[in-house]
Design an enzyme around this catalytic site. Structure first.
Site, short mmCIF file in Angstrom:
data_model
loop_
_atom_site.label_atom_id
_atom_site.label_comp_id
_atom_site.label_asym_id
_atom_site.label_seq_id
_atom_site.Cartn_x
_atom_site.Cartn_y
_atom_site.Cartn_z
N ARG A 100 0.96 -1.31 0.27
CA ARG A 100 -0.22 0.20 0.36
C ARG A 100 0.74 1.32 0.13
NH1 ARG A 100 -5.06 1.81 -1.96
NH2 ARG A 100 -6.18 2.92 0.48
N THR A 374 -10.17 0.63 -9.34
CA THR A 374 -9.68 -0.43 -8.85
C THR A 374 -9.28 -1.71 -9.35
OG1 THR A 374 -9.59 0.63 -6.27
CG2 THR A 374 -8.70 -2.47 -6.77
N LEU A 393 -5.21 1.84 -8.36
CA LEU A 393 -4.62 4.02 -8.12
C LEU A 393 -5.13 4.73 -7.27
CD1 LEU A 393 -3.10 4.58 -12.69
CD2 LEU A 393 -1.35 4.70 -10.30
N ASN A 394 -6.40 3.92 -6.84
CA ASN A 394 -7.75 4.89 -6.01
C ASN A 394 -9.14 5.04 -7.27
OD1 ASN A 394 -9.13 5.11 -3.92
ND2 ASN A 394 -8.51 7.48 -3.79
#
Length: 562
Positions: A100, A374, A393-394
């Site tokens: 993360r 995602t 990458l969100n």
């Protein structure tokens, strides 16, 4: 091999012999004694399968697939983001890798609070200040100790895809066209993802800068990303705006190897991700609470089944906001939150008569509209090694910032912190002090890569994209198979629903049963319809050794077989 919902793309071009312009989207495969890869893009799945054919195992394949997704699925696949890996080796060893993103050293609790004390979510979601320190490449190298092949071979399919180019699909063309203005706004120079004419299916995307970046990683290892030319280009990109990531931040990034979160569910050992993934904790809470009502007695997507599952989701997400964050910075209360005594107490207010008001389990705050991003990969090799990986990458294309000269998008994961306690992020998730911003801290995530074991052997490999819908989709996928006895195809492709405490709304897919919707409304549930929820990738291995691999029908997701 069984092929379902096959779509072919063929581009007539003088260079088509060298480019990846002819491929199949395979939605389902039923095989024995072969490895399978399921991911969001057929070329990425094929890259993983190619590595299996070269003698690689599940961990080689999942790494190759992640690299390939960084090329062919740039909206979520990445080397500029991060992810979680859950692995179960054929000798029974279980492990997780947490790569993360982390907050830069210069990050601070109130960095997105304006002079009036309001949270500026534009800064946390778009542009250079939104970027967390990328963890993906470090994660790939942390996976290498479980692999059989050298990284030089594992990364090569992605280099070929970037260098030679590939034909984009209808969905990819639509996404690139939709993001055009944001790409132009957040990049100081022109980028290959913006061209004069609109993108269309069959257009070839060649990424020379990205190919060179991947070659540096191939030649120099992780230092080819976190130090040297690529690191210099990334930091130079930060300086073009208000970014705060430094060379020191990049050099000091570390992967966290964590003990998997394990619990039993109806004869299955569930192996999933611990904090800072909220997903594993939520999954344990939701499965255990719903088991109090003997969920298997009801029909899938019936009113009572949806009520039980919705109320379990409501209570779990209320706990997410209060208790969950980076375990290196907070007291980890997982064992308490998933204990029977605690969950039975939470469940006392459940009633089939009507919805439980969310105000009874937390403070009501207005929420923004939820987004879905995602990407997930499920892999099972012929020797019984399993890998479940969710990476992101969100937001779509992350911060929308492409590193000039390096060819990859940067994440906007800083928005996954509680930028101001009580203020929802882009997915509508509310957080508190446990998930506040601190330097070097990992932001809370919903990603829920999961493996189920039966009699010590892999039974199911599952995961999905979808922001805060990830844990609820994985939850539904498991109960669809375990409780409602659906096969993998039905489990993945039947209509989904989602609830997350705040807002009060149950979100359902457009094809959700109208009779159930009507009955839920009569019990004070608020229903909102949307196009789709998640894109689940599932592998189920039965007691006879037959493998059933399914790619979600909601996207270009595809299965590849060794």
């Amino acid at each position: 091999m069984k092929k379902i919902l096959i779509a072919s793309i063929l581009l007539v071009s003088p260079l088509s012999w060298a480019q990846f312009t002819n491929f199949n989207i395979i939605k389902e495969a039923q095989v024995k004694n072969k490895g399978v890869v399921v991911s969001a893009h057929p070329l990425a799945s094929e890259a993983g399968a190619k590595i299996l054919k070269m003698g690689g195992n599940a961990y080689d394949a999942v790494t190759a697939t992640q690299y390939a997704l960084a090329v062919v699925y740039p909206q979520a696949g990445n080397i500029g983001g991060g992810g979680f890996l859950v692995g179960v080796k054929n000798n029974g060893e279980k492990f997780t890798l947490d790569y993360r993103e982390t907050a830069p050293k210069k990050a601070s609790r109130d960095m997105y609070i304006d002079k009036k004390g309001k949270a500026d979510t534009d800064l946390s979601q778009n542009g250079r200040l939104a970027v967390g320190i990328p963890g993906s490449v470090a994660g790939f190298f942390a996976t290498l100790k479980y692999c059989k092949l050298p990284m030089e071979k594992i990364i090569q399919p992605a280099i070929d895809l970037a260098e030679k180019g590939f034909a984009i699909t209808d969905k990819e063309a639509e996404m690139l066209n939709n993001q055009r203005e944001k790409f132009q706004k957040h990049n100081k120079s022109s980028i290959i993802f913006v061209k004069d004419a609109p993108w269309k299916a069959g257009d070839v995307l060649i990424q020379k800068d990205l190919a060179e970046t991947l070659k540096l990683i191939q030649k120099l290892g992780a230092k080819g990303f976190y130090e040297g030319k690529t690191a210099d280009l990334l930091v130079a990109e930060m300086k073009r705006g208000n970014g705060i990531i430094t060379l020191e931040d990049l050099k000091n990034y570390k992967v966290a190897e964590r003990k998997a979160l394990e619990f039993e569910y109806k004869g299955n050992n569930v192996v999933t991700m611990p904090l800072p993934s909220s997903g594993g904790v939520l999954l344990a809470q939701m499965l255990r609470m719903s088991s109090f009502e003997n969920l298997e007695k009801y029909q899938q997507n019936s009113t009572k089944a949806v009520q039980i599952m919705t109320e379990a989701e409501r209570r779990a997400f209320a706990d997410r906001a209060e208790y969950m964050g980076d375990p290196d910075f907070i007291q980890d209360k997982t064992s308490y939150l998933i204990s029977d005594d605690y969950l039975k107490g939470r469940w006392k207010s459940f009633s089939f008569d009507k919805a439980t008001p969310s105000a009874e389990v937390g403070k009501i705050i207005e929420q923004p509209k939820e987004s879905m991003q995602t990407t997930h990969i499920s892999v099972l090799d012929k020797d019984g090694n399993a890998a479940s990986v969710t990476t992101t990458l969100n937001g779509y294309y992350g911060s929308k910032v492409l590193v000039s000269g390096a060819g990859f998008f940067l994440n906007n994961e800083m928005d996954d912190f509680s930028i101001k306690p009580g203020v929802p992020n882009m997915f509508g998730a509310v957080g508190g002090e446990a998930n506040s911003i601190q330097p070097n801290k990992r932001m809370l995530s919903s990603m829920t890569p999961t493996i189920l074991l039966k009699n010590g052997k892999p039974y199911m490999v599952v995961g999905t994209p979808g922001g805060t819908t990830i844990p609820t989709s994985v939850y539904q996928s498991i109960v669809n198979v375990v409780d409602f006895k659906l096969n993998a195809n039905m489990s993945v492709n039947t209509p989904k629903f989602h609830h997350q405490w705040l807002p009060e709304t149950i979100t359902v897919e457009n094809n959700f049963p109208e009779s159930t919707i009507s009955e839920l409304k009569s019990k004070n549930y608020i229903i909102e319809k949307i196009k789709y929820i998640g894109k689940t990738e599932m592998i189920v291995l039965d007691e006879n050794g037959s493998i059933h691999a399914v790619a979600d029908g909601r996207g270009d997701d595809s299965v590849a077989v060794e």
